[in-house]
Design an enzyme around this catalytic site. Structure first.
Site, PDB file in Angstrom:
ATOM      1  CG  HIS A   3       1.511  85.482  63.741  1.00  0.00           C
ATOM      2  ND1 HIS A   3       1.415  85.824  64.991  1.00  0.00           N
ATOM      3  CD2 HIS A   3       2.085  86.651  62.634  1.00  0.00           C
ATOM      4  CE1 HIS A   3       2.527  87.458  64.886  1.00  0.00           C
ATOM      5  NE2 HIS A   3       3.125  87.598  63.426  1.00  0.00           N
ATOM      6  CG  ASP A  11       1.325  86.697  69.271  1.00  0.00           C
ATOM      7  OD1 ASP A  11       0.115  86.121  69.362  1.00  0.00           O
ATOM      8  OD2 ASP A  11       1.866  86.386  68.115  1.00  0.00           O
ATOM      9  CG  HIS A  39       0.375  82.446  71.038  1.00  0.00           C
ATOM     10  ND1 HIS A  39      -0.923  83.012  71.152  1.00  0.00           N
ATOM     11  CD2 HIS A  39      -0.407  81.036  72.072  1.00  0.00           C
ATOM     12  CE1 HIS A  39      -1.779  82.038  71.353  1.00  0.00           C
ATOM     13  NE2 HIS A  39      -1.757  81.226  72.503  1.00  0.00           N
ATOM     14  CG  ASP A  99       3.558  82.973  66.931  1.00  0.00           C
ATOM     15  OD1 ASP A  99       3.300  81.870  68.308  1.00  0.00           O
ATOM     16  OD2 ASP A  99       3.121  83.894  66.457  1.00  0.00           O
ATOM     17  CG  HIS A 143      -0.027  79.288  64.115  1.00  0.00           C
ATOM     18  ND1 HIS A 143      -1.422  79.723  64.131  1.00  0.00           N
ATOM     19  CD2 HIS A 143      -0.128  77.966  64.366  1.00  0.00           C
ATOM     20  CE1 HIS A 143      -1.970  79.238  65.768  1.00  0.00           C
ATOM     21  NE2 HIS A 143      -1.039  77.579  65.336  1.00  0.00           N
ATOM     22  CG  ASP A 200      -2.369  86.399  67.022  1.00  0.00           C
ATOM     23  OD1 ASP A 200      -2.923  86.391  66.524  1.00  0.00           O
ATOM     24  OD2 ASP A 200      -1.208  85.177  66.558  1.00  0.00           O
ATOM     25  CG  ASP A 211      -3.659  85.189  69.467  1.00  0.00           C
ATOM     26  OD1 ASP A 211      -2.727  85.963  70.036  1.00  0.00           O
ATOM     27  OD2 ASP A 211      -3.574  83.914  68.694  1.00  0.00           O
ATOM     28  CD  GLU A 248      -3.344  82.657  63.423  1.00  0.00           C
ATOM     29  OE1 GLU A 248      -3.817  82.415  63.324  1.00  0.00           O
ATOM     30  OE2 GLU A 248      -2.310  82.678  63.167  1.00  0.00           O
TER      31      GLU A 248
END
Length: 356
Positions: free
Chosen positions: A122, A145, A147, A149, A162, A253, A255, A298
């Site tokens: 990312h 996402d 997260h 980031d 990332h 992302d 995830d 990712e």
């Protein structure tokens, strides 16, 4: 009139004051960005090839898109790329790769394509968002996402870039972000009001402070549970396009999904998006007509416990991208504009009896 209906009408009728680059109908540029230096795990650089092998080009072509696959960018690994501040990994390599990607995305958007960047980790959003903003300076970003980031190089705990791209892009953080080697070309291009997060559930303390202090709109998984994904998307569009239309940059992302759906990724977090929620997000973004660029990041085939896990993750990523460009759960209706008629409509009853 409902909020959703009012927003839909607003998006259809209000003209954007900012000039927009020329667009070719349903023209999609694919740019492979096998960037892996933004994190510590091996294998994410195989993401672009994995997505192509999962049928991405064929899926988009089947939706009626004119697909221009520009292959993978060649990223130079800088030798002796020393840590910044004894912590931040590979700053020169990530900075140089992001600059190459920014140029590629800028050219694709200027040519009238909707650009899909295939990651890679990312940190590539440093380049994809910067390049997009060169052509569309008033863009809005939807960041899907687990997260945030948005750590700075001075708050990161892992040292992985990332987990930091948005801190370099945000104007409000520029007095908090040091000048990393290889990053001198980056100019902040986003304000706090230009970003909406969806799917957060693993946020570091400094990131949480940033989200609150700068009033950045975010919807955690708890918010999705509480409000429902429909209300989340209504509020997302109200935030980004309640006053004017603007190009949308979707940075997705894999995830963001629950690990049961997307196991082949580097930083999975339990309790993520369902398939239905993920598809609803992208279907609604597509329906605005304002999607201009997409990151899919990712996907890491080396981290799947089995080939089935890798295939499931790649297939899900392809579904996300296809949904951005018109695939719906009601079917992809691209070329069917009428019903056929019987070949002999005047056949008489007597002829029918003889035929029987």
């Amino acid at each position: 009139m409902s909020l959703r209906g009012g927003l839909a009408r607003l998006l259809r009728t209000r003209a954007d004051a900012a000039p927009q680059p020329p667009r070719r109908a349903r023209s999609v540029a694919l740019v492979g960005a096998p960037l892996s230096r933004g994190q510590k795990r091996r294998g994410v650089d195989h993401g672009p090839a994995t997505l192509r092998a999962a049928g991405l080009v064929e899926r988009l072509a089947g939706l009626g898109c004119q697909v221009h696959d520009f292959g993978d960018l060649d990223f130079t690994q800088v030798p002796n790329d020393e840590l910044y501040n004894n912590l931040v990994l590979y700053p020169r390599s990530v900075g140089l790769a992001s600059q190459v990607l920014a140029d590629a995305v800028s050219r694709a958007v200027a040519a009238g394509h909707r650009c899909v960047t295939l990651g890679g980790d990312h940190s590539l959003a440093l380049g994809s968002v910067s390049g997009h903003a060169q052509q569309c300076p008033h863009l809005g970003v939807i960041w899907v996402d687990a997260h945030a980031d948005i750590n700075t190089p001075l708050t990161t705990q892992s040292g992985s870039l990332h987990g930091q791209p948005l801190s370099f892009l945000l104007r409000e953080l520029q007095d908090k972000v040091p000048q990393l080697p290889g990053f001198s070309w980056i100019k902040p291009c986003l304000s706090a009001s230009d970003i909406v997060y969806i799917g957060l559930r693993d946020v570091d303390p400094a990131e949480y402070y940033i989200l609150k202090k700068y009033d950045i709109q975010y919807f955690s998984m708890r918010d999705i549970d509480r409000l429902g994904i429909r209300k989340v998307m209504e509020r997302t569009f109200e935030q980004l396009m309640g006053r004017r239309q603007r190009p949308i940059h979707l940075s997705f992302d894999i995830d963001a999904f629950d690990p049961s759906l997307a196991p082949a990724t580097g930083t999975p977090v339990l309790g993520g998006l369902t398939y239905r929620e993920g598809m609803y997000i992208t279907e609604e973004i597509h329906n605005t007509g304002m999607l201009s660029a997409v990151d899919m990041v990712e996907v890491n085939p080396l981290l799947g416990a089995s080939q089935e896990a890798v295939n499931a993750t790649a297939s899900l990523a392809v579904d996300v991208i296809a949904s951005c460009f018109g695939q719906t759960r009601e079917g992809a209706h691209t070329a069917f504009d009428g019903l056929p008629t019987p070949s002999s409509p005047d056949e008489s009853d007597s002829e029918e009896q003889v035929r029987i």
